[in-house]
Scaffold this motif. Structure first.
Motif, PDB file in Angstrom:
ATOM      1  N   GLU A 143       0.876  -1.159   0.000  1.00  0.00           N
ATOM      2  CA  GLU A 143       0.000   0.000   0.000  1.00  0.00           C
ATOM      3  C   GLU A 143       0.924   1.222   0.000  1.00  0.00           C
ATOM      4  OE1 GLU A 143      -3.702  -0.600   2.751  1.00  0.00           O
ATOM      5  OE2 GLU A 143      -2.060  -1.802   3.552  1.00  0.00           O
ATOM      6  N   THR A 144       0.753   2.100  -0.972  1.00  0.00           N
ATOM      7  CA  THR A 144       1.642   3.257  -1.086  1.00  0.00           C
ATOM      8  C   THR A 144       1.692   4.002   0.244  1.00  0.00           C
ATOM      9  OG1 THR A 144       0.870   3.413  -3.370  1.00  0.00           O
ATOM     10  CG2 THR A 144       2.208   5.227  -2.524  1.00  0.00           C
ATOM     11  N   VAL A 145       0.518   4.240   0.818  1.00  0.00           N
ATOM     12  CA  VAL A 145       0.387   4.656   2.210  1.00  0.00           C
ATOM     13  C   VAL A 145      -0.486   3.595   2.874  1.00  0.00           C
ATOM     14  CG1 VAL A 145      -0.485   6.386   3.834  1.00  0.00           C
ATOM     15  CG2 VAL A 145       0.560   7.111   1.668  1.00  0.00           C
ATOM     16  N   VAL A 154      -5.946   1.327  -3.461  1.00  0.00           N
ATOM     17  CA  VAL A 154      -7.391   1.177  -3.296  1.00  0.00           C
ATOM     18  C   VAL A 154      -7.932   2.260  -2.364  1.00  0.00           C
ATOM     19  CG1 VAL A 154      -9.216  -0.339  -2.421  1.00  0.00           C
ATOM     20  CG2 VAL A 154      -7.379  -1.277  -3.840  1.00  0.00           C
ATOM     21  N   MET A 155      -7.227   2.517  -1.256  1.00  0.00           N
ATOM     22  CA  MET A 155      -7.612   3.593  -0.340  1.00  0.00           C
ATOM     23  C   MET A 155      -6.931   4.908  -0.688  1.00  0.00           C
ATOM     24  SD  MET A 155      -7.970   2.448   3.619  1.00  0.00           S
ATOM     25  CE  MET A 155      -9.348   1.444   4.181  1.00  0.00           C
ATOM     26  N   ALA A 156      -5.645   4.843  -0.989  1.00  0.00           N
ATOM     27  CA  ALA A 156      -4.833   6.059  -1.087  1.00  0.00           C
ATOM     28  C   ALA A 156      -4.998   6.797  -2.405  1.00  0.00           C
ATOM     29  CB  ALA A 156      -3.359   5.715  -0.862  1.00  0.00           C
ATOM     30  N   GLY A 157      -5.582   6.138  -3.414  1.00  0.00           N
ATOM     31  CA  GLY A 157      -5.722   6.770  -4.708  1.00  0.00           C
ATOM     32  C   GLY A 157      -6.888   7.734  -4.793  1.00  0.00           C
ATOM     33  N   TRP A 158      -6.988   8.395  -5.942  1.00  0.00           N
ATOM     34  CA  TRP A 158      -8.096   9.300  -6.266  1.00  0.00           C
ATOM     35  C   TRP A 158      -8.249  10.461  -5.275  1.00  0.00           C
ATOM     36  CZ3 TRP A 158      -8.865   8.737 -11.058  1.00  0.00           C
ATOM     37  CH2 TRP A 158      -8.741   7.470 -11.669  1.00  0.00           C
ATOM     38  N   GLY A 159      -7.124  11.140  -5.031  1.00  0.00           N
ATOM     39  CA  GLY A 159      -7.153  12.385  -4.286  1.00  0.00           C
ATOM     40  C   GLY A 159      -7.061  12.279  -2.780  1.00  0.00           C
ATOM     41  N   ARG A 160      -7.117  11.095  -2.253  1.00  0.00           N
ATOM     42  CA  ARG A 160      -7.139  10.937  -0.794  1.00  0.00           C
ATOM     43  C   ARG A 160      -5.921  11.573  -0.126  1.00  0.00           C
ATOM     44  NH1 ARG A 160     -10.423  11.029   3.034  1.00  0.00           N
ATOM     45  NH2 ARG A 160     -11.874  10.004   1.583  1.00  0.00           N
ATOM     46  N   THR A 161      -4.747  11.509  -0.778  1.00  0.00           N
ATOM     47  CA  THR A 161      -3.521  12.061  -0.178  1.00  0.00           C
ATOM     48  C   THR A 161      -3.176  13.448  -0.712  1.00  0.00           C
ATOM     49  OG1 THR A 161      -2.032  11.111  -1.833  1.00  0.00           O
ATOM     50  CG2 THR A 161      -2.612   9.713   0.069  1.00  0.00           C
ATOM     51  N   GLY A 162      -4.086  14.025  -1.507  1.00  0.00           N
ATOM     52  CA  GLY A 162      -3.797  15.328  -2.092  1.00  0.00           C
ATOM     53  C   GLY A 162      -3.174  15.239  -3.472  1.00  0.00           C
ATOM     54  N   GLU A 163      -3.077  14.035  -4.016  1.00  0.00           N
ATOM     55  CA  GLU A 163      -2.625  13.794  -5.387  1.00  0.00           C
ATOM     56  C   GLU A 163      -3.579  12.789  -6.023  1.00  0.00           C
ATOM     57  OE1 GLU A 163      -0.176  15.194  -7.037  1.00  0.00           O
ATOM     58  OE2 GLU A 163       0.919  16.224  -5.441  1.00  0.00           O
ATOM     59  N   TRP A 164      -3.607  12.776  -7.376  1.00  0.00           N
ATOM     60  CA  TRP A 164      -4.485  11.797  -8.030  1.00  0.00           C
ATOM     61  C   TRP A 164      -4.164  10.383  -7.550  1.00  0.00           C
ATOM     62  CZ3 TRP A 164      -8.870  12.726 -10.451  1.00  0.00           C
ATOM     63  CH2 TRP A 164      -9.088  13.993 -10.991  1.00  0.00           C
ATOM     64  N   PHE A 165      -2.878  10.057  -7.521  1.00  0.00           N
ATOM     65  CA  PHE A 165      -2.417   8.795  -6.948  1.00  0.00           C
ATOM     66  C   PHE A 165      -1.334   9.103  -5.934  1.00  0.00           C
ATOM     67  CE2 PHE A 165      -4.307   7.449 -10.942  1.00  0.00           C
ATOM     68  CZ  PHE A 165      -5.084   6.367 -10.523  1.00  0.00           C
ATOM     69  N   ALA A 166      -1.317   8.329  -4.845  1.00  0.00           N
ATOM     70  CA  ALA A 166      -0.414   8.629  -3.735  1.00  0.00           C
ATOM     71  C   ALA A 166       1.048   8.563  -4.151  1.00  0.00           C
ATOM     72  CB  ALA A 166      -0.676   7.672  -2.569  1.00  0.00           C
ATOM     73  N   GLY A 192      -2.729  14.560   3.204  1.00  0.00           N
ATOM     74  CA  GLY A 192      -4.015  14.919   2.619  1.00  0.00           C
ATOM     75  C   GLY A 192      -5.112  14.725   3.654  1.00  0.00           C
ATOM     76  N   LEU A 193      -6.217  14.118   3.246  1.00  0.00           N
ATOM     77  CA  LEU A 193      -7.312  13.822   4.185  1.00  0.00           C
ATOM     78  C   LEU A 193      -7.328  12.344   4.537  1.00  0.00           C
ATOM     79  CD1 LEU A 193     -10.099  16.175   2.803  1.00  0.00           C
ATOM     80  CD2 LEU A 193      -8.919  16.357   5.017  1.00  0.00           C
ATOM     81  N   PHE A 194      -6.137  11.829   4.820  1.00  0.00           N
ATOM     82  CA  PHE A 194      -5.910  10.429   5.158  1.00  0.00           C
ATOM     83  C   PHE A 194      -5.111  10.421   6.454  1.00  0.00           C
ATOM     84  CE2 PHE A 194      -4.252   6.216   3.130  1.00  0.00           C
ATOM     85  CZ  PHE A 194      -5.305   5.511   3.692  1.00  0.00           C
TER      86      PHE A 194
END
Length: 452
Positions: free
Chosen positions: A221-223, A256-268, A370-372
């Motif tokens: 998991e990237t994060v 799966v969790m960290a993608g799509w903006g969750r970390t402030g980037e499109w992908f973590a 981001g918001l994670f």
């Protein structure tokens, strides 16, 4: 008449709960202990139960509802697609399939070339395992102990934490290695760089002992998600990339969790300028409005399957309703500047979390990007002893804390000794601060608990 209507509503709610407990099996739960809320409405960052009580959705349900509840653009896209063509087999080219695939590759790192769509995160990781094995001709798969990659059999073997136990004895070839979990490490490193060198050194040693010629992929998991929002130290992901290049191993980032903006980037992985060979995703691509996931592969891996058969298949691969929802969801991210808002509100969240860490004796660490984020609870800040033993909660204290938060209108979940805080990316500063004040008050109780 009004009283009668209210009584009928109450009876209806009771019947909903009765049928739920009688006929549904709930995941990760002993069924007799369950007392599920009956939810009747959801909008934005909130949802309401059958009594009219409002809750902040501070975990975005299962860290998937990035655009919040009730987004009309996505709902209308699903309706329009259902009217036009609710289903066609995966072997046909359809406008929404082509459009979503192009959008995904546009947002992915530069080296990515193609996408195989699935129904969710576990499906994505199952197929990524197969793709990595096919593309390399090797069979061993490395993944970390504090990880969750899904509950289907292959994804559960990939998973490191206790939810894998019921799938053991497992599949041959799955190897676990330790996370760069600096807070829990017995060694006190002078810097992140020193920690990074240590963890990468141990991983390289393990790869050599296992036989690098047998290792198909390293999954991470990237994060790290539910297992504590463990953020990689400086240089770690770049180091994994170098190890994979050195030994001809596929680097797979589970986003799966960290993608799509969750970390402030499109992908973590963009936070560290790292290009994996494979990215798995789900959750935020449709935000749960319709099930959808996928496996993004590099151009090089994509080219391998030009002449070699891709032995992956799902009846609902690239389902038209999911593709329509995905296209609309990505447009919502763009039109509402949600990637930027995640980054901006992440600063506010980080400040609140640091204040909470300073104030509360029960908060050992806070981690956020981001918001994670996660709040790690301890019995003692000096010894860092976790509030509950790993894999167990003998007194049910974590459940009690989550229950107290919910009573006060702050909905989230816990895992091990961590409380997740991952609100929808649409959240505003005032909403975030109001919700975090609830968490602050409940942590007063946890401080009292550890003093007993």
């Amino acid at each position: 008449m009004e009283i009668l209507q209210n009584e009928e509503l109450c009876l209806e709610s009771n019947k909903i709960k009765e049928y739920d407990k009688k006929y549904n099996l709930h995941s990760w739960s002993a069924q007799k202990k369950l007392n599920p809320l009956v939810i009747t409405k959801a909008e934005g960052i909130y949802f309401w139960d059958s009594t009219g009580k409002k809750y902040f959705d501070m975990s975005s349900q299962l860290v998937n509802l990035n655009i919040g509840h009730g987004n009309k653009k996505v709902i209308n896209a699903i309706k329009e697609q259902a009217d036009k063509m609710p289903f066609i087999g995966p072997g046909y080219a359809v406008d929404v399939r082509s459009k979503l695939a192009a959008k995904v590759i546009e947002k992915a790192p530069e080296n990515m070339g193609k996408v195989f769509f699935t129904l969710g995160g576990a499906d994505s990781n199952e197929n990524a395992i197969k793709i990595a094995k096919m593309a390399t001709g090797k069979f061993k798969i490395f993944s970390r102990y504090r990880s969750y990659h899904g509950a289907s059999f292959g994804a559960a073997n990939l998973t490191g934490e206790p939810r894998r136990y019921t799938c053991e004895p497992g599949i041959p070839g799955f190897v676990k290695f330790f996370d760069p979990y600096i807070y829990r490490e017995s060694i006190r490193f002078e810097s992140e760089e020193e920690a990074c060198e240590y963890y990468l050194g141990k991983l390289k040693e393990q790869l050599i002992y296992e036989g690098t010629e047998t290792v198909a992929a390293i999954f991470l998991e990237t994060v790290t998600g539910s297992n504590g929002v463990i953020i990689p130290p400086k240089g770690y992901l770049q180091g994994i990339r170098k190890l994979c290049d050195e030994f001809g191993i596929v680097m797979v980032c589970d986003e799966v969790m960290a993608g799509w903006g969750r970390t402030g980037e499109w992908f973590a992985c963009n936070n560290w300028d790292v290009e994996p060979d494979i990215i798995t995703f789900a959750k935020g691509v449709t935000c749960g409005y319709v099930p959808m996931g996928g496996v993004i592969v590099s151009k090089k891996i994509g080219e391998y399957f030009d002449d070699n058969v891709l032995m992956c298949g799902l009846t609902y691969n690239a389902h038209p309703l999911g593709c329509a929802a995905g296209c609309a969801t990505i447009e919502v991210y763009e039109e509402e500047n949600l990637i930027e808002n995640s980054k901006k509100m992440g600063v506010v969240l980080g400040e609140k979390l640091e204040q909470i860490k300073q104030k509360h004796a029960s908060v050992g660490d806070v981690r956020y990007i981001g918001l994670f984020s996660a709040v790690e609870l301890v019995k003692d800040k000096n010894t860092r002893e976790a509030l509950v033993p790993y894999g167990r909660d003998p007194e049910g204290i974590m459940g009690k804390i989550v229950g107290m938060l919910k009573e006060k209108g702050f909905s989230t979940y816990s895992h091990e000794n961590c409380i997740m805080v991952a609100p929808p990316l649409i959240i505003k500063k005032e909403e975030l601060e109001e919700a975090m004040d609830i968490l602050d008050k409940v942590l007063d109780f946890v401080d009292e608990y550890i003093e007993k």
